[in-house]
Design a protein around this motif. Structure first.
Motif, PDB file in Angstrom:
ATOM      1  N   UNK A  21       0.817  -1.219   0.000  1.00  0.00           N
ATOM      2  CA  UNK A  21       0.000   0.000   0.000  1.00  0.00           C
ATOM      3  C   UNK A  21       0.849   1.268   0.000  1.00  0.00           C
ATOM      4  N   UNK A  22       2.177   1.121   0.023  1.00  0.00           N
ATOM      5  CA  UNK A  22       3.071   2.279  -0.008  1.00  0.00           C
ATOM      6  C   UNK A  22       3.735   2.463  -1.364  1.00  0.00           C
ATOM      7  N   UNK A  23       3.409   1.612  -2.314  1.00  0.00           N
ATOM      8  CA  UNK A  23       4.110   1.628  -3.593  1.00  0.00           C
ATOM      9  C   UNK A  23       3.694   2.810  -4.460  1.00  0.00           C
ATOM     10  N   UNK A  24       4.672   3.587  -4.879  1.00  0.00           N
ATOM     11  CA  UNK A  24       4.482   4.575  -5.932  1.00  0.00           C
ATOM     12  C   UNK A  24       4.997   3.945  -7.223  1.00  0.00           C
ATOM     13  N   UNK A  25       4.992   4.699  -8.316  1.00  0.00           N
ATOM     14  CA  UNK A  25       5.495   4.136  -9.565  1.00  0.00           C
ATOM     15  C   UNK A  25       6.953   4.555  -9.763  1.00  0.00           C
ATOM     16  N   UNK A  26       7.837   3.553  -9.805  1.00  0.00           N
ATOM     17  CA  UNK A  26       9.222   3.796 -10.163  1.00  0.00           C
ATOM     18  C   UNK A  26      10.057   4.526  -9.138  1.00  0.00           C
ATOM     19  N   UNK A 164      11.481  -2.589 -10.457  1.00  0.00           N
ATOM     20  CA  UNK A 164      10.852  -1.723  -9.469  1.00  0.00           C
ATOM     21  C   UNK A 164       9.458  -2.228  -9.134  1.00  0.00           C
ATOM     22  N   UNK A 165       9.184  -2.576  -7.864  1.00  0.00           N
ATOM     23  CA  UNK A 165       7.818  -2.961  -7.485  1.00  0.00           C
ATOM     24  C   UNK A 165       6.917  -1.724  -7.551  1.00  0.00           C
ATOM     25  N   UNK A 166       5.754  -1.861  -8.205  1.00  0.00           N
ATOM     26  CA  UNK A 166       4.922  -0.682  -8.464  1.00  0.00           C
ATOM     27  C   UNK A 166       3.463  -0.933  -8.117  1.00  0.00           C
ATOM     28  N   UNK A 167       2.794   0.161  -7.802  1.00  0.00           N
ATOM     29  CA  UNK A 167       1.346   0.179  -7.682  1.00  0.00           C
ATOM     30  C   UNK A 167       0.763   0.736  -8.962  1.00  0.00           C
TER      31      UNK A 167
END
Length: 366
Positions: A21-26, A164-167
């Motif tokens: 739930x903290x993931x932004x993109x890149x 990169x893990x992303x939302x």
């Protein structure tokens, strides 16, 4: 003779993984990356997976001065069994080579790069987030590294893959976004580099994006750079219009990126029996169809957002609101189907998905 050995050097300093739930993109990157070098005498060589770290590049490296670079973007997903999946990776790697050709970068062995990518994904499997709508973004890139200030193709290159893990790409998620039609600035023209995935295309789009963002828009819709009337693409997506009983998307013309998701959308629509037309479409024609009540849905397609409904398009003080600003039925079906296939939740009739399995960590191809 190019060396096809892949060496693996694992880190001893593992990073803390972010909550889904903290993931932004890149913004967050994994523990390892893939690197490979090119020289005229050795070709592509010294392929290895190493701990993620800054690159050491000469200040005179040609990429800094003449922009000779290309990149790609794709994703890895976890299926319900917890196995990593890739979506049509061969298409991205083939497109990387088409970009290479346009930028005078030596071609890569596509089979070997796919093998290396799968090995990297296998090592970083625990970085693939599990929450719905999340994934592991994959960024391959090639930069020119020869230290030389002459304007000519470089004789040295470095290929890197970072993860990169992303939302969600857009904070709006699958909800419709607001887009401005760009009338002043030009991103690409036929004969230029618009159909290549190169950094310069995106640098030239930043000013228009900055202006649009200040106006409350998520993206801009680019018109052709010559007559400024033919619809081309959104900044980070190809674009589709459901007009009456058919779906229209701008045809590839040399200045539009050949999107992997675009190709998948067209194939899915045809599979469903929907009429799809790839053709020129002017902004005036779209506005006329809109005023006649014929434009039912508008949406973008791309690796980052998958399907992004467009709820509003503003052009020359004309405001076009589609489907009452709500996500349309077709866009939702496409999103659900594509993501269902990507995450291994739905049947894959097109054999688009590849499972990433364990490899020996020291491997030679050919």
């Amino acid at each position: 003779m190019e060396n096809r050995t892949l060496r693996v050097f694992k880190t001893t300093d593992y990073r803390e993984k972010p909550n889904s739930d903290e993931l932004a993109f890149g913004r967050t990157f994994t523990d390892h990356m893939f690197v490979m070098d090119y020289s005229e005498s050795e070709g592509w060589h010294d392929a290895k997976i190493v701990p993620y770290e800054p690159l050491k590049v000469d200040p005179a490296a040609m990429v800094f001065h003449y922009g000779q670079s290309v990149f790609e973007g794709l994703k890895a997903y976890l299926n319900p069994q917890g196995e990593p999946l890739l979506f049509r990776p061969q298409k991205n790697i083939a497109r990387l080579n088409r970009s290479n050709e346009r930028l005078c970068i030596p071609p890569i062995d596509e089979d070997f790069l796919l093998h290396a990518l799968k090995q990297l994904i296998h090592i970083e499997k625990e970085w693939i987030p599990e929450a719905d709508g999340t994934s592991l973004y994959i960024r391959p890139m090639i930069i020119s590294t020869e230290p030389f200030l002459g304007v000519a193709p470089s004789k040295q290159y470095k290929l890197v893959i970072i993860l990169s893990p992303v939302g969600a790409y857009y904070k709006e998620g699958i909800n419709p976004i607001k887009i401005a039609v760009e009338n002043e600035y030009v991103r690409a023209v036929r004969g230029g580099t618009g159909e290549a995935k190169t950094g310069g295309n995106y640098a030239s789009s930043l000013k228009a994006q900055e202006v649009a963002s200040k106006g409350g828009y998520s993206q801009v819709l680019w018109l052709d750079g010559v007559e400024k009337k033919y619809i081309e693409e959104v900044g980070s997506m190809n674009v589709f219009f459901k007009i009456g009983d058919e779906v229209v998307t701008p045809q590839l013309n040399g200045s539009i990126l050949s999107g992997v998701t675009r190709s998948s959308v067209i194939q899915l629509l045809e599979h469903w029996g929907v009429n799809v037309r790839e053709s020129k479409l002017t902004i005036e024609e779209l506005y006329e169809e809109y005023t006649n009540g014929n434009v039912e849905e508008v949406f973008g397609s791309g690796t980052a957002a998958v399907i992004s409904p467009i709820g509003q398009l503003d052009w020359n003080n004309h405001q076009m609101v589609f489907n009452n600003g709500k996500t349309g039925k077709l866009a939702k079906e496409l999103y659900d189907t594509l993501t269902g296939i990507q995450y291994g939740r739905l049947a894959d009739p097109f054999n688009w998905v590849e499972k990433v399995t364990a490899h020996n960590e020291m491997h030679k191809v050919g």
